[in-house]
Structure formats: C-alpha cells, structure tokens
Design a protein around this motif. Sequence first.
Motif, short mmCIF file in Angstrom:
data_model
loop_
_atom_site.label_atom_id
_atom_site.label_comp_id
_atom_site.label_asym_id
_atom_site.label_seq_id
_atom_site.Cartn_x
_atom_site.Cartn_y
_atom_site.Cartn_z
N ARG A 134 0.83 -1.21 0.00
CA ARG A 134 0.00 0.00 0.00
C ARG A 134 0.86 1.26 0.00
N ALA A 135 1.97 1.22 0.74
CA ALA A 135 2.88 2.37 0.74
C ALA A 135 3.45 2.61 -0.65
N ALA A 136 3.78 1.53 -1.37
CA ALA A 136 4.31 1.67 -2.72
C ALA A 136 3.26 2.27 -3.66
N LEU A 137 2.02 1.83 -3.55
CA LEU A 137 0.96 2.36 -4.41
C LEU A 137 0.71 3.84 -4.12
N ASN A 138 0.71 4.21 -2.86
CA ASN A 138 0.53 5.63 -2.51
C ASN A 138 1.69 6.48 -3.02
N ALA A 139 2.91 5.95 -2.91
CA ALA A 139 4.07 6.70 -3.40
C ALA A 139 4.03 6.83 -4.92
N LEU A 140 3.61 5.80 -5.61
CA LEU A 140 3.46 5.88 -7.06
C LEU A 140 2.45 6.95 -7.45
N ALA A 141 1.35 7.03 -6.70
CA ALA A 141 0.33 8.03 -7.00
C ALA A 141 0.87 9.45 -6.83
N ARG A 142 1.81 9.63 -5.90
CA ARG A 142 2.40 10.95 -5.69
C ARG A 142 3.45 11.28 -6.75
N HIS A 143 4.31 10.31 -7.03
CA HIS A 143 5.44 10.56 -7.93
C HIS A 143 5.05 10.46 -9.40
N LEU A 144 4.19 9.50 -9.73
CA LEU A 144 3.82 9.24 -11.12
C LEU A 144 2.31 9.08 -11.23
N PRO A 145 1.57 10.16 -11.06
CA PRO A 145 0.10 10.05 -10.98
C PRO A 145 -0.56 9.49 -12.23
N ALA A 146 0.09 9.61 -13.39
CA ALA A 146 -0.52 9.11 -14.62
C ALA A 146 -0.07 7.70 -14.98
N GLN A 147 0.76 7.09 -14.14
CA GLN A 147 1.34 5.78 -14.45
C GLN A 147 0.31 4.67 -14.29
N ALA A 148 0.20 3.81 -15.29
CA ALA A 148 -0.65 2.62 -15.18
C ALA A 148 0.06 1.57 -14.32
N VAL A 149 -0.70 0.95 -13.42
CA VAL A 149 -0.12 -0.02 -12.49
C VAL A 149 -1.07 -1.20 -12.34
N ASN A 150 -0.52 -2.39 -12.30
CA ASN A 150 -1.27 -3.59 -11.95
C ASN A 150 -0.88 -4.04 -10.55
N LEU A 151 -1.86 -4.55 -9.82
CA LEU A 151 -1.61 -5.06 -8.47
C LEU A 151 -1.92 -6.54 -8.40
N TYR A 152 -1.01 -7.30 -7.79
CA TYR A 152 -1.26 -8.71 -7.49
C TYR A 152 -1.35 -8.86 -5.98
N CYS A 153 -2.45 -9.43 -5.50
CA CYS A 153 -2.69 -9.56 -4.07
C CYS A 153 -3.47 -10.83 -3.80
N ALA A 154 -3.74 -11.10 -2.53
CA ALA A 154 -4.54 -12.27 -2.16
C ALA A 154 -6.00 -12.04 -2.56
N ALA A 155 -6.72 -13.13 -2.79
CA ALA A 155 -8.11 -13.03 -3.23
C ALA A 155 -8.97 -12.26 -2.24
N ASP A 156 -8.70 -12.42 -0.93
CA ASP A 156 -9.52 -11.73 0.06
C ASP A 156 -9.13 -10.26 0.24
N GLU A 157 -8.14 -9.78 -0.52
CA GLU A 157 -7.73 -8.38 -0.45
C GLU A 157 -8.23 -7.55 -1.63
N VAL A 158 -8.87 -8.22 -2.60
CA VAL A 158 -9.25 -7.55 -3.84
C VAL A 158 -10.21 -6.39 -3.60
N ASP A 159 -11.26 -6.62 -2.83
CA ASP A 159 -12.25 -5.56 -2.60
C ASP A 159 -11.63 -4.36 -1.90
N ALA A 160 -10.80 -4.62 -0.90
CA ALA A 160 -10.15 -3.53 -0.18
C ALA A 160 -9.21 -2.75 -1.10
N ALA A 161 -8.51 -3.46 -1.98
CA ALA A 161 -7.59 -2.80 -2.90
C ALA A 161 -8.34 -1.91 -3.89
N ARG A 162 -9.44 -2.41 -4.42
CA ARG A 162 -10.21 -1.62 -5.38
C ARG A 162 -10.87 -0.42 -4.72
N ALA A 163 -11.27 -0.58 -3.45
CA ALA A 163 -11.86 0.55 -2.74
C ALA A 163 -10.82 1.62 -2.43
#
Length: 450
Positions: free
Chosen positions: A21-50
């Motif tokens: 999550r810290a990496a995703l937040n830092a990416l949003a600050r440094h490279l706001p237009a950058q496309a990113v894919n996330l790989y996480c556990a199945a039970d984390e998907v809803d929280a990640a999308r929210a």
Amino acid sequence: MHWADLAGRRLAVWGFGREGRAALNALARHLPAQAVNLYCAADEVDAARAAFPGLAVHGVAPDAEALASYDVVIKSPGISAYKPELLDAQARGTRFTSGTALWFAGHPMAKTIAVTGTKGKSTTSALIAHLARSIGVRTALVGNIGLPLLEMDDDTADLWVIELSSFQTAEASGVNLGVVTSLYEEHLDWHGSRERYVDDKLKLLASSEEVLVNAMQPALLVRAADHPALHTFGDIAHWHVADGWIRRGDEDVIRADRVSAPGLHNAINACAALAALEIMGLDARAAAPALSSFAPLPHRLQPLGKRDGLDWINDSISTTPLASLAALETVGNVRTALIVGGHDRGLDWAPFVDAMRHHAPEAIVCQGRNGPRIADALEAAGVPNVYRAMDLAAAVGAARDALRGDGVVVLSPGAPSFDQFRDYAERGKRFAELAGFESDAAHILGLGIG
C-alpha cells in the motif's frame, strides 16, 4: 532504481500488505498518470479496489508468464526473491525492486543508520532513535520495525534509523552506518538455506560506508573483517557489559540495570545503540541516562502483569529457539511455564533441547504446528515436565494447570506465528487476552519522526 525510471514502463506491484500500500501511494504521488497492476490475495481484492479506484487488481499470485509481461515489479519484502517464477521472469528481463530500494535511491543525502540481525534489531533500532532524540537530534524510526520507508518518503529528519530484515538488506544503498546485532539460523523458508540467509543478511556490509558488528560472535567478525571501516561492540576495548555496568573501555558509564528493557541481551543492545551514536559523531555518554526512560517494545519480553497469582510475559516476537533460551535466562530462577512452538520452518531445536536437559523450567508447553516435533525431541532427551497442546489457547490452559497459581508464564515460541495467526503481534495480543489482559496495550512507541 529511481521513480523516473518507472515512468511509462509496464509496471506491477506484488503484495498488498503495508509495504504494498505504501508503494501504491508513493506511485500516485510521484507518477500520478502511471498505469499499475496489483497482485494480491483473493480476500484483499475488494479492499484494494476501494482504496485505489481504477487500479487493475489481480487476486492471484502471478506466475512466471505474468511477471515476464512487466518491465518492473515492485515486490513486498515477504515475497522470496528466490521464487522460481520470479527468477524465471528476471532471466527474461523483468526487473524487481522494492520500497526500500526506491527510498534509498531517492534520498542519497539522508544520514542513515541501518540495523539488521537475527535477534535484537528492533530493540537496538528503537534504542538508537530514543537516545538520539534525548540529546536533541530530530530522528526518524522506520523500516521493518513497523513503518515502511515509503510512508515517510516526503519527510525530512536529521537522522534516519532504519530496521532492515534479511529480506531487505540487499535493497539498501549508500548507508552511512550498517549495524549487525547478531547472526543465527532464521528464515530458511525465504532464503532456501542457512548459507544464503547469512549471505543475504550481510549484504548490508557492502552497502555501508562504516559498519558496527557484535564482537561476541566470532563468525560474524570473520565475515566483516575485510570492511575498511569496521567497528565493534561487546568487546572490552569498546562499549560492553561487565560487572553489572555498561562500560566504554575501562570507564563505567551507567549501571546495566538502569536499562528499562530487562535482561543482559538488552544491555548488550544498549551497547550497540551507544556505539552507533558515537560512530555518527553524537555524544553517547550524554545520551546514556535516557536508557532508563526507554519504553520496551511490545511482544519482546513484555511484562503484562499478574493474574490469578501468576505473572505473564509476552515474548511473541521470539521466532528462534535461541530467543526462547534468552527469555528463560531473563526470567531467572523462578517457577516458569514456557510456551514454545508455532509455524515449522525446520529450524534446529537441538541446542534448546540440550539446554533443557540441564536446566528445565517447571513446565515446557509445546503447541502449534511444530509443537509435536519439539515435544518428541525433548522427551527423547529425557527432559521432564513436557506438555503438549494443540494451539495457543490450550497451551495457556496447560501452563495455568502446571503452575497452580505460583510462578510466571512466558510465551516465547521460538517459531513464527503463521500456523495460527497473521503475525507475531496478533499472537501476542491473543496471548494477552487469554491471560486476562487488554490486547490493545501492545503498540510500538516512537515510530516516525520525533
């Protein structure tokens, strides 16, 4: 690798724990237009999308083909760098980096002390920060201790104290002082072998301008001997403990029992912290009195209090058999029920068993996934007072029954928590609840900048 190197690349983040999550937040600050894919556990998907709307989220672990489809993957520390699928993708050109590597690349002028070690790294890191703050140095306490570096990416401090696990030591760069508190067998499931664990741990030496190592460990000294700026603690010429005192050479500086964190090992951690300050040009002697006001870290020989005539000590951070032995040594010669066992990483319990042959406590309660293996070894060696329990709740009950209202119950598992709990903190909190205490009292003080 710098943030600018990621711009316009096919990019993924692997892991959605606090580091991810810290990496995703830092990416949003440094490279706001950058496309990113996330790989996480199945039970984390809803929280990640929210939390990150519009993010492409995959609720599966990536295989080699998926990883090879990216130019760069930002990996969380708990994901082994030796996974076959990762090595396959790496051979095909995918570059792997981390929050730790990105922070160091982005802060080349920061004054840094990086601390690692099988035992003592968290307490030593916290001690360094506490002591530095006591003499007026604006100090950050970050890293593996509980606050990812990227959460502090835009902040400034006069001194950065950074705890690094063996998963992170290879990712540091330009460190002013690298500290190695100890070196034992640990994390073999991540590294694959003891030799690789040692090699990975000691990669911190190569990335540090100066290094400080524990002189009480000859094998560690041998590995560090070629460093051009080697310092030591624990030997009589430098900061060490002798005759109840913390000494600098032959000078008595402060009584060892003034250290608020109990035990000889914590007095040695204090020596490491004082030595680190001295090497960084700070007044270690002026800071030494603050050892008495240090708040011991939760889950590390943490006294919970007394219930039903019994004292309760939470040492859930203990994940090696040697740490369990250190806990017994700290408790001393009182009636003790020691709770051991947890996730089985195949560590060697023979030194623990041998020690118990000569001086066993009132009860050794073996629980969790590797509990039967530990109990079998103890009983085969003729160790008395061995109890078996399926899980932590049953172990606490067995400890109560064994002591019958007189003595101390110590949770010092010597193993990770993953067979029953998310992490050692959750295990420690559950132990506190089972003992009859509030679980929310255990949190680390001093994280961040102070």
